[in-house]
Design a protein around this motif. Structure first.
Motif, PDB file in Angstrom:
ATOM      1  N   ASP A 110       0.837  -1.196   0.000  1.00 43.81           N
ATOM      2  CA  ASP A 110       0.000   0.000   0.000  1.00 43.81           C
ATOM      3  C   ASP A 110       0.874   1.249   0.000  1.00 43.81           C
ATOM      4  OD1 ASP A 110      -2.190  -1.660   0.126  1.00 43.81           O
ATOM      5  OD2 ASP A 110      -2.560  -1.331   2.264  1.00 43.81           O
ATOM      6  N   ASP A 111       0.305   2.356  -0.459  1.00 45.46           N
ATOM      7  CA  ASP A 111       1.039   3.616  -0.445  1.00 45.46           C
ATOM      8  C   ASP A 111       1.393   4.025   0.979  1.00 45.46           C
ATOM      9  OD1 ASP A 111       0.722   3.739  -3.170  1.00 45.46           O
ATOM     10  OD2 ASP A 111      -0.720   5.391  -3.149  1.00 45.46           O
ATOM     11  N   ILE A 113       1.728   7.324   3.068  1.00 51.29           N
ATOM     12  CA  ILE A 113       1.193   8.670   2.928  1.00 51.29           C
ATOM     13  C   ILE A 113       1.994   9.650   3.791  1.00 51.29           C
ATOM     14  CG2 ILE A 113      -0.861  10.113   3.090  1.00 51.29           C
ATOM     15  CD1 ILE A 113      -1.055   7.802   1.063  1.00 51.29           C
ATOM     16  N   THR A 177      -0.291   4.554   7.983  1.00 50.63           N
ATOM     17  CA  THR A 177       0.562   3.963   6.927  1.00 50.63           C
ATOM     18  C   THR A 177       2.026   3.852   7.332  1.00 50.63           C
ATOM     19  OG1 THR A 177       1.200   5.916   5.591  1.00 50.63           O
ATOM     20  CG2 THR A 177      -0.978   4.937   5.169  1.00 50.63           C
ATOM     21  N   VAL A 262       9.649   5.294  -4.655  1.00 54.40           N
ATOM     22  CA  VAL A 262       9.251   3.891  -4.554  1.00 54.40           C
ATOM     23  C   VAL A 262      10.279   3.142  -3.723  1.00 54.40           C
ATOM     24  CG1 VAL A 262       8.775   1.753  -5.801  1.00 54.40           C
ATOM     25  CG2 VAL A 262       8.041   3.946  -6.771  1.00 54.40           C
ATOM     26  N   GLN A 275       6.391  -0.103  -1.860  1.00 53.67           N
ATOM     27  CA  GLN A 275       5.499   1.002  -1.510  1.00 53.67           C
ATOM     28  C   GLN A 275       5.847   2.247  -2.310  1.00 53.67           C
ATOM     29  OE1 GLN A 275       7.222   0.493   2.076  1.00 53.67           O
ATOM     30  NE2 GLN A 275       6.203  -1.487   2.209  1.00 53.67           N
ATOM     31  N   THR A 276       4.804   2.927  -2.777  1.00 59.51           N
ATOM     32  CA  THR A 276       4.953   4.248  -3.375  1.00 59.51           C
ATOM     33  C   THR A 276       4.599   5.302  -2.327  1.00 59.51           C
ATOM     34  OG1 THR A 276       4.401   3.404  -5.575  1.00 59.51           O
ATOM     35  CG2 THR A 276       4.160   5.768  -5.222  1.00 59.51           C
ATOM     36  N   VAL A 277       5.370   6.356  -2.295  1.00 60.82           N
ATOM     37  CA  VAL A 277       5.126   7.441  -1.354  1.00 60.82           C
ATOM     38  C   VAL A 277       4.161   8.439  -2.009  1.00 60.82           C
ATOM     39  CG1 VAL A 277       6.194   9.277   0.015  1.00 60.82           C
ATOM     40  CG2 VAL A 277       7.413   7.120  -0.373  1.00 60.82           C
ATOM     41  N   ALA A 278       3.138   8.837  -1.259  1.00 58.94           N
ATOM     42  CA  ALA A 278       2.126   9.754  -1.776  1.00 58.94           C
ATOM     43  C   ALA A 278       1.907  10.883  -0.792  1.00 58.94           C
ATOM     44  CB  ALA A 278       0.817   9.012  -2.029  1.00 58.94           C
TER      45      ALA A 278
END
Length: 280
Positions: A110-111, A113, A177, A262, A275-278
């Motif tokens: 999951d991202d 956040i 997160t 990422v 994980q992608t950072v958003a």
């Protein structure tokens, strides 16, 4: 066994990864992989099942954290001498103990956040484990018999909140997160030696962290015994054990996470996370 939870966030089902890598549905045998499910007696009941008798799950569903809600999320800081050195701190004489809010738990892919007000978001690949038997003042020799299984944790850390101001670590470790966990929990019987595991973390394809649990200052057995002399460890408590060097705070110049970054991290035998950072 490799135990996981799959499906949309908030509606995950319990699952098992068989020896062929196929995801199987455990819903007929356990309602959820919650804290109680990791009681060693309950794990023995699941281990007696024939995985091939369980319904296969097609496709590649989202994986949630492999435990729905730990009773307590305990963390050990500065548990690798070279990480303590990069943080400019002395090697601790006894484990450095803090908590992460259980509400920070996140799926392994999951991202992550960035919360409002965050300026120094950092990464930490770690070995984590789940307690499977109540532990109160146990000897180190018996400590590992209280471990249900092992998993990968990314101890996401907001360094300004953790260190600056009053500097209470739990403040920088607990936002939503900030606790990616998984992809699964591997039961303790499949891990011959938790002090012989390699760890890595890549950021945008560049290796940032490489380490081995063999260089931990305090072993898993020591951590269980030490904590159990201070508090009761209950079934389903989650403990993460510290990170090797290579975090953003320790780089010169320092490097912190930004939207679009990422992270790929893992421990061979325990799986990988991405994980992608958003932005929040």
């Amino acid at each position: 066994m490799k135990l996981c939870r799959y499906g949309p966030a908030g509606s995950e089902k319990p699952g098992l990864i068989d020896t062929d890598g196929q995801l199987r549905d455990l819903s007929a045998h356990v309602a959820d992989l919650d804290a109680a499910a990791y009681d060693i007696a309950n794990l023995a009941r699941l281990a007696a099942l024939d995985p091939k008798s369980l319904p296969s799950v097609e496709g590649t569903p989202r994986l949630g954290a492999p435990i729905s809600r730990p009773g307590h999320f305990i963390a050990i800081g500065l548990n690798y001498a070279d990480h303590a050195a990069e943080a400019g701190l002395p090697i601790p004489a006894e484990p450095v103990v803090f908590s992460k809010a259980p509400s920070c738990l996140n799926g392994p892919n999951d991202d992550v956040i960035i919360p409002n007000g965050s300026t120094k978001l950092d990464w930490e690949v770690e070995l984590a484990f789940v307690i499977g038997r109540r532990a109160w003042q146990v000897d180190e020799a018996a400590a590992l018999s209280h471990v249900a299984g092992y998993t990968v944790c990314n101890d996401i850390s907001e360094r300004a909140w953790q260190i600056e101001g009053t500097g209470q670590w739990i403040k920088g470790k607990s936002a939503p997160t900030f606790g990616p966990l998984g992809p699964w929990i591997v039961t303790a019987d499949e891990i011959a030696d938790p002090q012989a595991l390699d760890l890595f973390l890549d950021l945008n394809g560049q290796r940032m962290q490489t380490g081995s649990t063999s260089t931990m200052i305090f072993s898993v057995a020591t951590i269980v015994s030490y904590l159990s002399r201070l508090m009761v460890l209950e079934v389903g408590d989650l403990i993460t054990t510290g990170t090797p060097p290579g975090v953003g705070m320790g780089r010169k110049p320092q490097l912190f996470l930004k939207p679009g970054d990422v992270m790929r991290l893992g421990i061979p035998g325990l799986g990988e996370q991405v994980q992608t950072v958003a932005a929040g």
